[in-house]
Design an enzyme around this catalytic site. Structure first.
Site, PDB file in Angstrom:
ATOM      1  N   SER A  22       0.809  -1.228   0.000  1.00 15.94           N
ATOM      2  CA  SER A  22       0.000   0.000   0.000  1.00 15.94           C
ATOM      3  C   SER A  22       0.836   1.269   0.000  1.00 15.94           C
ATOM      4  CB  SER A  22      -0.942  -0.006   1.210  1.00 15.94           C
ATOM      5  OG  SER A  22      -0.195  -0.140   2.405  1.00 15.94           O
ATOM      6  N   ASN A 110      -1.987  -2.057  13.421  1.00 15.35           N
ATOM      7  CA  ASN A 110      -3.430  -1.805  13.457  1.00 15.35           C
ATOM      8  C   ASN A 110      -3.768  -0.523  14.224  1.00 15.35           C
ATOM      9  OD1 ASN A 110      -3.462  -4.191  12.121  1.00 15.35           O
ATOM     10  ND2 ASN A 110      -4.407  -5.393  13.760  1.00 15.35           N
ATOM     11  N   SER A 277     -13.910  25.664 -27.993  1.00 18.74           N
ATOM     12  CA  SER A 277     -14.218  24.426 -28.692  1.00 18.74           C
ATOM     13  C   SER A 277     -13.164  24.204 -29.765  1.00 18.74           C
ATOM     14  CB  SER A 277     -15.603  24.543 -29.336  1.00 18.74           C
ATOM     15  OG  SER A 277     -15.710  23.635 -30.410  1.00 18.74           O
ATOM     16  N   LYS A 283     -17.315  29.397 -29.480  1.00 19.48           N
ATOM     17  CA  LYS A 283     -17.727  28.830 -28.196  1.00 19.48           C
ATOM     18  C   LYS A 283     -16.837  29.266 -27.034  1.00 19.48           C
ATOM     19  CE  LYS A 283     -20.377  25.813 -27.354  1.00 19.48           C
ATOM     20  NZ  LYS A 283     -20.418  24.389 -27.656  1.00 19.48           N
ATOM     21  N   GLU A 290     -18.781  22.939 -15.036  1.00 20.26           N
ATOM     22  CA  GLU A 290     -19.290  21.600 -15.355  1.00 20.26           C
ATOM     23  C   GLU A 290     -18.534  20.533 -14.569  1.00 20.26           C
ATOM     24  OE1 GLU A 290     -20.931  22.560 -19.848  1.00 20.26           O
ATOM     25  OE2 GLU A 290     -18.881  21.884 -19.591  1.00 20.26           O
ATOM     26  N   TYR A 317      -9.500  -5.985  13.208  1.00 20.64           N
ATOM     27  CA  TYR A 317      -8.928  -5.515  11.949  1.00 20.64           C
ATOM     28  C   TYR A 317      -9.035  -6.562  10.835  1.00 20.64           C
ATOM     29  CZ  TYR A 317      -5.708  -3.789   8.441  1.00 20.64           C
ATOM     30  OH  TYR A 317      -5.171  -3.363   7.262  1.00 20.64           O
TER      31      TYR A 317
HETATM   32  N1  ARG Z   1      -1.498  -0.957   5.453  1.00 21.88           N
HETATM   33  C1  ARG Z   1      -2.396  -1.421   6.466  1.00 21.88           C
HETATM   34  C2  ARG Z   1      -3.708  -0.634   6.397  1.00 21.88           C
HETATM   35  O1  ARG Z   1      -3.705   0.411   5.864  1.00 21.88           O
HETATM   36  C3  ARG Z   1      -1.785  -1.250   7.803  1.00 21.88           C
HETATM   37  C4  ARG Z   1      -2.288  -2.210   8.824  1.00 21.88           C
HETATM   38  C5  ARG Z   1      -1.766  -3.544   8.565  1.00 21.88           C
HETATM   39  N2  ARG Z   1      -2.130  -4.441   9.579  1.00 21.88           N
HETATM   40  C6  ARG Z   1      -2.062  -5.764   9.398  1.00 21.88           C
HETATM   41  N3  ARG Z   1      -2.418  -6.494  10.386  1.00 21.88           N
HETATM   42  N4  ARG Z   1      -1.633  -6.254   8.306  1.00 21.88           N
HETATM   43  O2  ARG Z   1      -4.736  -1.052   6.855  1.00 21.88           O
END
Ligand code: ARG
Length: 470
Positions: A22, A110, A277, A283, A290, A317
């Protein structure tokens, strides 16, 4: 290197990395992750995990890491780590060696990510509120500039009754006022610090969560560790506030697109916020407006997408929750752009007050006045409405305004109808009569402009105060 490799025997599938990592999204949390980490270092130093000297070393390294990230955010994004937490920890270990490995004691990603995201959201909410204030100021400025301009007011997009252009401006000032309040409300509700919740059941280390929460500017620690790591209601709520604000902006946009049309021609947009345009040289298209209108759709979609992601998730989580960031970031980015373009559009627009006044006079939009005038002469309103309807029908057939009917014509509809009705049909008389709180009478609108300005000044001053305190 991932933070969790030793339990695994086989190599990670590249596709797993692609779906799991991520950093390309959450790199934007880096400043917040560092802030949270500095606070956590102090907390575990309080719990006896770190010595004062160790804590100071970690802190100095974290400050340095934040500076590096600030200088080159793209380098963080492209570093190839699993997520922003991994990036910070790796950078830390590179700087202070084994000591860096102590920081994660008693903490989980978490509670870490739940904290980071609240910090990020808080900063963004403050920025959006400031942008809302600027948009409101632009509306108030326009209202002051156009205090005497008359517009046709519409219902069902049919000319209904004349209204002051300034009154139109102030309608949106009110909507934006509630949008700012919704953001402020979401901000205070999310002002609880998840750190110390650890993975799900709470940390095993004796940290002072109250002190920790306050050190990060939160009002208090979260009350339940499971809730702390697994709800994202603050994300849903914040995007919800953003989406509703975008909906309001889309209505400003639509009104102005219509006012700017060749058919209405009440305003002309500046070149700075319009485009031409590729085919038709004449135009001048209201693209900025918009897009303002169109972007509300995307924000509403993002609001729904996070709510649906959360729906039915078991505690605590789950990795689904990683999907909260993209919609939140995008929603805040887009709303920022939308809000910031409002002053540019309003500041540059020219009002064709002659045309808008003529439109307000046309369409028999003073028919209610005639009915009210009959009521003043003792005719019950229902009958007055009926008589007026017939007068309007007749005027339409003749293609003239109500004022242009002759005395004889007027008298033929009701004995009470004489020439003295005409002065009541004039726009000035009609507007002046709307002398009720919240009405469009010029005296009321002038007072409302002053009130809106005073409220705005107070809000801006309070925000400035808070910046000094926090
Ligand atoms: N990148 C994860 C998120 O945004 C962070 C938490 C990851 N926790 C885990 N137990 N893998 O949620």
């Amino acid at each position: 290197m991932a933070l969790w490799g030793s339990r695994f025997e086989d190599a990670t599938d590249p596709l797993f990395t692609a779906i799991n990592d991520s950093l390309r999204v959450d790199h934007r949390l880096v400043a917040d992750d560092v802030a949270g980490s500095r606070a956590w270092a102090a907390a575990i130093r309080g719990a006896g995990v770190l010595s004062a000297a160790e804590c100071a070393r970690l802190d100095a390294a974290l400050v340095e890491i934040a500076a590096v990230a600030r200088l080159d955010p793209a380098a963080v994004r492209d570093a190839g780590d699993e997520d922003v937490h991994s990036w910070v920890e790796r950078e830390l270990i590179e700087r202070v060696g084994d000591l860096g490995k102590k920081l994660h004691t008693g903490r989980s990603r978490n509670d870490q990510v739940a904290t980071d995201l609240r910090l990020w959201t808080r900063t963004q909410i403050d920025a959006r509120i400031a942008e809302i204030r600027d948009a409101q100021q632009a509306l108030v400025d326009l209202a002051r500039r156009e205090t005497d301009t008359v517009l046709p007011g519409y219902t069902h997009l049919q000319r209904a009754q004349p209204v002051l252009f300034a009154h139109w401006c102030l309608a949106y000032v009110e909507m934006l006022q509630r949008d700012a309040a919704r953001f402020a409300d979401a901000r205070q509700r999310q002002s609880e610090c998840p750190l110390g919740a650890a993975a799900l059941v709470g940390t095993a280390y004796p940290i002072d969560r109250q002190v920790l929460a306050e050190s990060l500017g939160f009002d208090r620690p979260t009350a339940n560790s499971l809730d702390a790591v697994s709800d994202r209601d603050f994300v849903v709520e914040t995007i919800g506030a953003a989406a509703l604000c975008a909906v309001h902006l889309s209505r400003i946009a639509e009104d102005l697109i219509f006012y700017n049309s060749g058919e209405a021609g009440f305003i002309e947009l500046s070149d700075a916020v319009t485009s031409g345009s590729s085919l038709m040289p004449q135009k001048k298209n209201p693209d900025a407006l918009e897009l303002l209108r169109g972007k509300a759709g995307g924000l509403l979609g993002r609001h729904v997408s996070v709510a649906v992601m959360l729906k039915g998730l078991p505690l605590a989580y789950n990795k689904d929750m990683q999907e909260d960031k993209e919609p939140l970031f995008a929603a805040m980015d887009e709303l920022s752009l939308c809000l910031r373009i409002v002053p540019a559009v309003l500041g540059g627009l020219e009002v064709r007050s002659e045309r808008s006044r003529r439109a307000a006079e046309a369409g028999h939009s003073n028919a209610t006045e005639l009915a009210d005038w009959l009521v003043g002469r003792g005719v019950p309103f229902r009958d007055a409405h009926d008589i007026t309807g017939r007068v309007v029908r007749h005027a339409i057939d003749r293609g003239v305004s109500l004022e242009a009917l002759t005395d004889e014509e007027l008298a033929s509809f009701a004995p009470q109808l004489d020439e003295s009705v005409r002065e009541h049909l004039a726009i000035e008389a009609l507007l002046a009569k709307r002398d009720v709180m919240g009405g469009t009478a010029p005296t009321r609108v002038r007072a409302a402009i002053d009130e809106a300005q005073a409220r705005l000044d107070a809000a801006v001053a309070t925000a400035a105060d808070r910046e000094v305190i926090v």
